[in-house]
Structures are given as structure tokens and as C-alpha cells.
Enzyme design. Structure first.
Site, PDB file in Angstrom:
ATOM      1  N   LYS A 179     -11.066  70.986  31.244  1.00 17.85           N
ATOM      2  CA  LYS A 179     -10.898  69.646  30.664  1.00 17.85           C
ATOM      3  C   LYS A 179     -10.090  69.798  29.383  1.00 17.85           C
ATOM      4  CE  LYS A 179     -11.645  65.258  29.753  1.00 17.85           C
ATOM      5  NZ  LYS A 179     -10.921  65.143  28.484  1.00 17.85           N
TER       6      LYS A 179
ATOM      7  N   SER B 100     -14.426  71.293  27.983  1.00 21.33           N
ATOM      8  CA  SER B 100     -13.884  70.724  26.767  1.00 21.33           C
ATOM      9  C   SER B 100     -14.152  71.546  25.514  1.00 21.33           C
ATOM     10  CB  SER B 100     -14.422  69.307  26.610  1.00 21.33           C
ATOM     11  OG  SER B 100     -13.728  68.652  25.603  1.00 21.33           O
TER      12      SER B 100
ATOM     13  N   GLN C  28      -9.062  61.899  23.898  1.00 23.05           N
ATOM     14  CA  GLN C  28      -9.036  60.447  23.991  1.00 23.05           C
ATOM     15  C   GLN C  28      -9.167  59.778  22.617  1.00 23.05           C
ATOM     16  OE1 GLN C  28     -11.019  62.350  26.325  1.00 23.05           O
ATOM     17  NE2 GLN C  28      -9.186  62.122  27.569  1.00 23.05           N
TER      18      GLN C  28
END
Length: 484
Positions: free
Chosen positions: A334, A309, A338
Site C-alpha cells: 500500500k 502502509s 490520501q
């Protein structure tokens, strides 16, 4: 930080088993974003609409009435409603979209401003199983031998199969000093048990030092609220010492705050160039453009399959926009963002939902692919050795994964077991005797619990010694050669 053009706060999204139930990190947006502000409802109907047809509402209501009136046992209304919500989210088949009930949401919110306690590992839910993305450096999980891609099958005898990630993490989390007996499945081996003693999770996220040849090294363990400031302070300290090249280490860094990584990248990415891009369901993209400058020295970034990420945002931006060299192994992959919805639910519960994907400056989406290094370097084989199960004493003529891991460790300690295929031969016994003699243990050539623990402690010390870090050596060498 406000997301450009939207009233969104970017908050911590790294995942600690210690604190709350969620998926592996990343870039969760927590704040007052209504569905109307997104221009869509959950069902995709017009903003403000109920989202359900009359027939759908009747179907849902009838199902609940049948459960309430006809099911063999009395039911808890809240539990049934929460289950319905969880079921809808599970149907999306997205490990990063999850429902938190009121208690879990409170733990999530407390986590943002609390001291962490637990085992310190990042996880996701894949194909119904709890998978470790990365143990936090210095955490109990790392010290106990938990590794990226480990599958956690059970905790203290309680199986995790069939549980939501929230439910699984509730079983794993606990107070400082308590034990979590984890049954772990690792590729190529039988399930093993690893005991982790829960503790405070390290909060120091940035560590720096000057290597030989005036090569600075900054290790980033995760991206949280104070990481950007600590990074800038330690970067300046290295520069003041005459640093001529920089190695940034994001191995086993599961990510964190978007705001932090953007602030850290500003000084490296030329003004006007994108640091990161996001794309919504309609394919519309928005760039976060640098207002910074560049640095006069070469840069390398250390990566591995535990770099996820925000770590991948940093690696991708430095590679594509600043010409940095990536050294090590392919990253985790990743690439989604969200949003957390709590106000909309109105009862303290929470939905964390994937709403966007992020892309590198050049528009590459790394999700489930990762980022390949420019200079591929694997660590020595003993870095990948698993802890021994210690269920039985290992001795001559035995065969199995425990023996194979024993041999990898003995080889790493320079004790020449003769083979690493899992067969306990005479040379393996001699290597064990040599270790036992050196460490004041009964030199019988057999590996009981005490000898096994001593061997594991010795190999752990070996792994933590920077002299044995081949990836760091390669990055530092590349930087020394690049110095003008």
C-alpha cells in the site's frame, strides 16, 4: 504534525470496520488544504476556475432535471447529488478515494478521538468487493478467525456486492455485544459463515518483552497518536535491561499516522538520510530526512501480508537505511497517500482522495508489490486453516473444505488425521475420537457443532502460543547470531 512546506495535519488513517467507511489505511492527510494551495483544481483547470465547461454544466443539469421531473418515483435531492459525487470518484478506479456524506464524515472525525467499537478489521474495496487487509491483533475479528485477503460477501444476510465501501461498512459496524454474521469467501474454499461479536477494539498499540539471549521484542499493532511515545518508553526499558538485539513485529499491522512512524524511526535512521519520500502527480519528490542517529545493536522486522502502509514505511526504512533484516512473508503493498477535503464541500461531507504516493528511502514504490523479506519463513499449515462452517456433522467418507480444515487443525494438534486432502477417512475419525476423549466429549468420531468449536478453540490457543511462531523463532535466532 505539519507536512513540510504545506499547512497540513497528518492524522490517523488506519481503517477500522468498527468506526467508519473508508479504504485500508494509510497516511491520510486531514486539514486545511485548499485546491488552490495544491496548485490545481479537481478538473485540472486553473485554480479558482469552475472546472466545468458550459456544455458539461448543461449536461449535468439536464440529467438532474430529467431525474427530478421524469423518473418514475420522487427522488431525494441530497441522495442524487451525493450519488453524482460518489460516481465521479468511483470512476477513478481507486479504492482509497472515497466520498463520505455528512453522517459518515462525522463518524470519521469522531473516530480520531474516540474509543473504538466494532469487529476490528482493516478493509479495502477491490473489484467491487470488500476485502480484508488485516484483522487487528486481539480484536473480535482475529479471535473469530477473520484473515487477510478474506472477501466479505454479506453481513447478517445483507449482500455487500454493488455497495460503496462506506455503505458496506455501515452494515458491518455496530455496538458492543451485537453480532455480525459475516459470509466469507476465502481462496480455495466454499463461502463460510463467521459470527463476530462486536466489542471495544484494543487501544494498546505497543507490547514489549525480553526474549532469551537478551533479544528484545516490540510488537506494534497500529500507528496512532500515542504509539510513538509508548514505543520510545518501552524501547528504553528494554535497553535499560541490557538488550543486545531488537525484533520489531509489524505483522498484521495495517498502518496509521505518518507522524508516529517517522518519530519512531528517527533513533534508527542516521541523521541526513531519508526516512520516507513522497511524490506528486508531476513526479516531484519531497523527502522526510532523519535528524536522529543509529543504534549499536542488530535489528530484525517481522512482516507478513497483513503489514501495510506505515508498517511498510517502517520495514522499508529500517531495511534500506539501517541494515535491518526483514523476516516472514511479503507485505501487503500500500503505497499511496490520501488528503481529506471537508471545508471545501461546505456541508459537513467529506472527500478522501489519493494525491501522492510514498516511496522508500531508496525510492522504491511498493504499491501492489509489497516488500520481500530477507529471510522468508511461512507459519505452519494449521495457521491457515479456516473455521468450519458447522452446517452439518462431519463423519466418515465425507469430502470437502470443512473436512480439509478439520484435518489441518487435527494435524496441528498432533493427532495424525492421516491426510489433509479433505477426505474423511478412518484415521481422521480416530484422530477426532482421541480429541473428544481428551476433552470430555462423546467419543463417536463425528464432528458436530460442539466438537468443531472445541477443536477450533484448541487450535486458536496453539496459534497464539509463541512456541509455535516459526517466524518469531527465525527472527530471534538471526538476532542472537548477529549479536557481537
Amino acid at each position: 504534525m505539519f507536512w513540510k512546506g504545506r499547512n497540513l495535519y497528518i492524522l490517523v488513517a488506519f481503517i477500522l470496520l468498527a468506526m467508519f467507511a473508508s479504504s485500508v489505511l494509510t497516511l491520510t492527510i486531514v486539514g486545511p488544504l485548499s485546491l488552490a494551495e495544491q496548485g490545481q483544481s479537481v478538473s485540472g483547470s486553473k485554480p479558482g476556475a469552475s472546472g466545468f465547461t458550459t456544455q458539461e454544466m448543461k449536461k449535468l443539469s439536464t440529467t438532474y432535471e430529467l431525474i427530478q421531473g421524469q423518473y418514475l418515483h420522487e427522488v431525494d435531492r441530497t441522495k442524487v447529488i451525493d450519488g453524482a459525487i460518489s460516481g465521479m470518484l468511483r470512476s477513478l478506479d481507486d479504492p482509497y478515494t472515497t466520498y463520505m456524506d455528512k453522517k459518515e464524515a462525522e463518524q470519521f472525525n469522531d473516530m480520531l478521538n474516540s474509543t473504538f467499537q466494532g469487529i476490528g478489521a482493516e478493509v479495502s474495496l477491490e473489484e467491487g468487493r470488500v476485502k480484508v487487509v488485516s484483522p487487528i491483533k486481539g480484536s473480535p475479528a482475529e479471535k473469530a478467525g477473520i484473515r487477510t485477503n478474506d472477501i466479505i460477501l454479506s453481513v447478517n444476510g445483507d449482500k455487500l456486492d454493488g455497495l460503496s465501501l462506506s455503505e458496506a461498512v455501515m452494515k458491518i459496524r455496530g455496538t458492543k455485544g451485537s453480532q455480525a454474521k459475516l459470509q466469507i469467501m476465502r481462496t480455495g474454499s466454499e463461502p463460510i459463515e463467521i459470527v463476530v461479536v462486536r466489542d471495544d477494539i484494543p487501544v494498546e498499540t505497543v507490547h514489549s518483552e525480553m526474549l532469551d539471549g537478551q533479544v528484545g521484542k516490540i510488537e506494534i499493532r497500529e500507528f496512532v497518536q500515542n504509539t510513538a511515545k509508548a514505543f520510545k518508553d518501552q524501547l528504553k526499558a528494554l535497553e535499560d535491561q541490557g538488550m543486545k538485539a531488537l525484533v520489531i513485529d509489524v505483522r498484521n499491522d495495517p498502518g496509521g499516522m505518518l507522524q508516529a512512524v517517522v518519530e519512531m524511526l528517527e533513533p534508527f535512521v542516521p541523521s541526513g538520510k531519508p526516512i520516507v519520500q513522497v511524490e506528486d502527480r508531476k513526479g516531484e519528490r519531497e523527502q522526510t530526512v532523519s535528524k536522529g542517529s543509529t543504534k549499536p545493536y542488530p535489528i530484525a522486522v517481522l512482516i507478513n501480508n497483513g503489514s501495510a502502509s506505515a508498517s511498510e514505511i517502517m520495514a522499508g526504512a529500517l531495511q534500506e537505511a539501517s541494515g535491518a533484516k526483514l523476516v516472514g512473508e511479503k507485505t501487503y503493498g500500500k503505497g499511496t497517500v490520501q488528503v481529506t477535503y471537508q471545508q471545501e464541500l461546505g456541508d459537513g461531507s467529506n472527500i478522501k482522495m489519493t494525491v501522492m504516493k510514498w516511496l522508500t528511502p531508496n525510492g522504491n514504490w511498493v504499491h501492489q508489490k509489497g516488500i520481500e523479506p530477507d529471510i522468508a519463513v511461512e507459519q505452519p499449515a494449521y495457521f491457515r486453516a479456516s473455521p468450519m462452517s458447522k452446517k452439518t456433522t462431519l463423519k466418515a467418507d465425507m469430502l470437502g473444505d470443512d473436512v480439509k480444515n478439520l484435518q489441518l487443525m487435527l494435524e496441528g494438534l498432533g493427532l495424525a488425521p492421516g491426510r489433509t486432502d479433505g477426505y474423511f477417512n478412518d484415521k481422521t475419525a480416530q484422530a477426532v475420537k482421541s480429541f473428544q476423549t481428551e476433552h470430555g466429549l462423546p467419543a463417536n468420531g463425528e464432528v458436530d457443532v460442539k466438537t468443531a468449536q472445541a477443536i477450533e478453540d484448541a487450535i486458536t490457543k496453539q496459534i497464539r502460543d509463541p512456541k509455535n511462531d516459526l517466524q518469531l523463532k527465525a527472527a530471534a535466532d538471526a538476532m542472537r547470531k548477529a549479536i557481537k
